[in-house]
Design a protein around this motif. Sequence first.
Motif, short mmCIF file in Angstrom:
data_model
loop_
_atom_site.label_atom_id
_atom_site.label_comp_id
_atom_site.label_asym_id
_atom_site.label_seq_id
_atom_site.Cartn_x
_atom_site.Cartn_y
_atom_site.Cartn_z
N PHE A 2 -8.51 -13.13 -1.43
CA PHE A 2 -9.61 -12.48 -2.13
C PHE A 2 -9.79 -13.19 -3.47
CE2 PHE A 2 -7.13 -9.44 0.33
CZ PHE A 2 -8.06 -9.07 1.28
N PRO A 3 -10.46 -14.32 -3.50
CA PRO A 3 -10.39 -15.21 -4.66
C PRO A 3 -10.99 -14.68 -5.94
CG PRO A 3 -12.08 -15.94 -3.11
CD PRO A 3 -11.29 -14.86 -2.42
N ALA A 216 -9.76 -2.10 0.21
CA ALA A 216 -8.38 -1.79 -0.17
C ALA A 216 -7.95 -2.60 -1.37
CB ALA A 216 -7.44 -2.04 1.01
N ASP A 217 -8.27 -3.89 -1.39
CA ASP A 217 -7.82 -4.75 -2.48
C ASP A 217 -8.44 -4.33 -3.81
OD1 ASP A 217 -6.02 -7.11 -2.59
OD2 ASP A 217 -7.70 -7.96 -3.70
N PRO A 223 0.35 -5.65 -9.18
CA PRO A 223 0.59 -6.96 -8.53
C PRO A 223 1.00 -6.76 -7.07
CG PRO A 223 1.64 -6.88 -10.69
CD PRO A 223 1.19 -5.48 -10.39
N HIS A 224 0.40 -7.56 -6.17
CA HIS A 224 0.68 -7.40 -4.76
C HIS A 224 0.29 -8.67 -4.01
CE1 HIS A 224 -3.58 -6.28 -5.21
NE2 HIS A 224 -3.74 -6.74 -3.97
N THR A 238 -0.65 -6.34 5.88
CA THR A 238 0.31 -5.57 5.08
C THR A 238 0.25 -6.04 3.63
OG1 THR A 238 1.80 -5.27 6.97
CG2 THR A 238 2.72 -4.93 4.77
N CYS A 239 0.14 -5.08 2.74
CA CYS A 239 0.18 -5.33 1.30
C CYS A 239 1.56 -4.93 0.79
CB CYS A 239 -0.91 -4.51 0.61
SG CYS A 239 -0.72 -4.42 -1.18
#
Length: 243
Positions: A2-3, A216-217, A223-224, A238-239
């Motif tokens: 997800f830049p 979701a992001d 941080p993930h 999975t995050c």
Amino acid sequence: MFPELHTPKRAVLADAIPRRFSCHHYDAAPSLADWSVLSYLTGKWSHQDIRLRLVRVPEGFLSGGILRFGRITGTDTVCILSGPSDPMHLIMAGSLGEAFVLECTALQFGTCWVTGSILRKPLPLDFLPGETVFALIALGLPAEKLPPRHRKEISALCDGDFSSWPEPFQRAARYVREAPSASNAQPYLMHADQNRFSIDSSDRTRLDLGVALCHADLALDMPHTWSFSSHPQQPMATCTRTM
């Protein structure tokens, strides 16, 4: 993956989630000035072989029985979402396309994801060898207002005791619940523990999964990292917290 989501713009995109809807009727196509803005956004959200490109389509292209939900009227402008046909590019295309949609929503444009049989219609663009059209996104000035939103109960989308999930993962699940999906099927099963949040879907819904991952992001402010699996006994995405 997800830049551009980890920027000050993420709050703008997150705020657009409850205002995004599938707009079928438009007052007008984008103007020349609008086209300039939208062209900038398609370039911004194109990434790693995923291409977003604006094009005007012939009259009647977005109407007729080829669309499950009937006609799209009042605009001749679509964003074409394309890239290599492998599974990970399909997921990425859903994420980048939805980020584009949310940014359009923040600028008060109407949008509508279009998939299915219409993708077999000829398009006035050149494509690279092996490049697949994943979806079209209709664009214009909306003639509709936000309609009632029909969504599954959060308990139907989550595995286990949702009330025990950490707050960031609860928020991520609520954002996923608002994500558009083909036929509004919401084909997700989410799970969380103290350090991980996962979304499972099926191989047939990878574009929808990418859209859900974008939502979701935007919810995850710690941080993930994301990891992905094609193993049938593991969730597809999975995050994991990284601190």
